[in-house]
Scaffold this motif. Structure first.
Motif, short mmCIF file in Angstrom:
data_model
loop_
_atom_site.label_atom_id
_atom_site.label_comp_id
_atom_site.label_asym_id
_atom_site.label_seq_id
_atom_site.Cartn_x
_atom_site.Cartn_y
_atom_site.Cartn_z
N PRO A 24 -41.22 33.58 8.97
CA PRO A 24 -42.16 32.67 8.29
C PRO A 24 -41.82 31.19 8.41
O PRO A 24 -42.71 30.36 8.66
N GLN A 25 -40.54 30.84 8.24
CA GLN A 25 -40.20 29.42 8.25
C GLN A 25 -40.42 28.76 9.61
O GLN A 25 -40.56 27.54 9.69
N ASN A 26 -40.48 29.55 10.67
CA ASN A 26 -40.74 28.98 12.00
C ASN A 26 -42.22 28.71 12.24
O ASN A 26 -42.59 28.15 13.28
N LEU A 27 -43.08 29.12 11.30
CA LEU A 27 -44.52 28.94 11.48
C LEU A 27 -45.13 27.93 10.50
O LEU A 27 -46.32 27.61 10.60
N ILE A 28 -44.33 27.47 9.58
CA ILE A 28 -44.85 26.60 8.51
C ILE A 28 -45.52 25.34 9.06
O ILE A 28 -46.54 24.88 8.53
N ALA A 29 -44.98 24.79 10.13
CA ALA A 29 -45.44 23.48 10.60
C ALA A 29 -46.81 23.51 11.28
O ALA A 29 -47.43 22.46 11.45
N TYR A 30 -47.31 24.67 11.64
CA TYR A 30 -48.51 24.73 12.47
C TYR A 30 -49.79 24.72 11.64
O TYR A 30 -49.94 25.51 10.70
N HIS A 31 -50.71 23.83 12.00
CA HIS A 31 -51.98 23.67 11.28
C HIS A 31 -53.03 24.60 11.89
O HIS A 31 -53.90 24.18 12.67
N VAL A 32 -52.93 25.85 11.54
CA VAL A 32 -53.88 26.86 12.00
C VAL A 32 -54.29 27.71 10.80
O VAL A 32 -53.70 27.61 9.72
#
Length: 331
Positions: free
Chosen positions: A272-280
């Protein structure tokens, strides 16, 4: 509990004249890591380094071990025959040897006449025990070999139940020897057959229909949440046995044809923490199918398998639903 074959490992290291050896193992065996190093240090002339990263299977082999050592010992999994064999790598199966005969006899009257036997690597030797007992009581037993992701007849993986698919036309139901729900659920959804889970330690034999219905309701809710998504992040995993570029590219094309936006991301660790930054609005994972199924609640946005993404896009119907699988032909 698990047979780590340390005498055999030490002999292999000495025969190979390895000066340094990397050790890789799943989380369940890491409590044995220092014990393993102590034994091998005494019985060889090698130095040892433990891989501290998570290890999810032979799909996750430490491909860059040559940066650390001359050789690699990988505990707890069998090799994937469809992948190119690495030199200087030893796979140690870490088998468990419970005696299941008496407990299986107690359940014989509720076992269907034509039965397929399945298990994971750790209990693969239980297959023959079960076959002997069942056939003595008049049952027809079917044990099939799967595709080139599996080594043994009756073996299934979290991402592949091709051995069950090969046997499904010949049986009334399957018995899965082992613990947990994910593997037997995969079989039930891919084959449409009843699956009974036999715990090799307690002797409990349970039907997973209720569990299957609960998981399917959860997946239906996740798919519904993703139907209004406009922007998707499609994830390719760099792990050697999970990398499915072609699958990712195909789902990206389908997303784009549906008038939506798709981005492609490449990463080794899908957490989860590797996906937080993506605006999707939603994620599509082409990595291990268990990530979306088992860990969905950890993600702040819907995380889908490729099949589920097709349903969310309206390209397939819910009644076509099946668990994702990684085949020997996937790239």
């Amino acid at each position: 509990m698990f047979d780590l074959q340390l005498e055999y490992v030490a002999t292999w290291i000495r025969a190979g004249k390895y000066h340094s050896v990397a050790l890789q193992m799943p989380e369940g065996l890491k409590s044995k890591a220092t014990e393993i190093v102590d034994f091998l240090t005494i019985n060889t002339n090698a130095d040892f380094v433990i891989s501290g990263d998570p290890c999810y299977g032979s799909c996750d082999i430490l491909y860059n071990f040559k940066d650390l050592a001359d050789a690699l010992v990988h505990f707890g999994h069998s090799p994937i025959p469809g992948l190119q064999a690495e030199e200087d790598v030893l796979f140690v199966k870490a088998l468990c040897h419970p005696d299941i005969k008496e407990n299986l006899k107690k359940n014989i009257n509720i076992i269907p006449e034509k039965i397929g036997l399945l298990t994971t690597l750790q209990y693969i030797e239980c297959i023959e025990q079960a076959k002997e007992i069942l056939e003595k009581h008049g049952k027809k037993v079917v044990i099939e070999k799967g595709d080139r992701r599996t080594c043994y007849p009756g073996q299934i993986l979290g991402c592949n139940c091709s051995s069950a698919e090969s046997a499904s036309q010949c049986v009334d139901a399957f018995i899965f020897i082992g613990e947990g729900n994910f593997h037997p659920l995969t079989v039930a959804l891919h084959t449409g057959k009843k699956v009974l889970v036999f715990n090799p330690f307690t002797g409990e034999l349970k039907d997973i229909d209720t569990t299957k219905d609960r998981i399917l309701r959860r997946r239906f809710a996740v798919i519904q949440d993703a139907k209004d998504a406009k922007r998707f992040l499609v994830i390719v995993c760099s792990k050697i046995g999970q990398k499915r570029n072609t699958v990712a590219d195909n789902i990206i094309k389908e997303i784009q044809r549906s008038g939506k936006i798709a981005y492609k991301a490449y990463m080794n660790e899908l957490i989860p923490q590797n996906l937080i930054a993506y605006h999707v609005d939603a994620f599509v994972s082409t990595a291990c199918p268990r990530i979306a199924i088992d860990d969905y609640s950890r993600y702040s946005k819907p995380i889908l398998t490729p099949m589920e993404a097709e349903i969310a896009l309206g390209l397939k119907k819910w009644d076509e639903y099946t668990f994702d699988a990684i085949r020997s032909i996937d790239h």
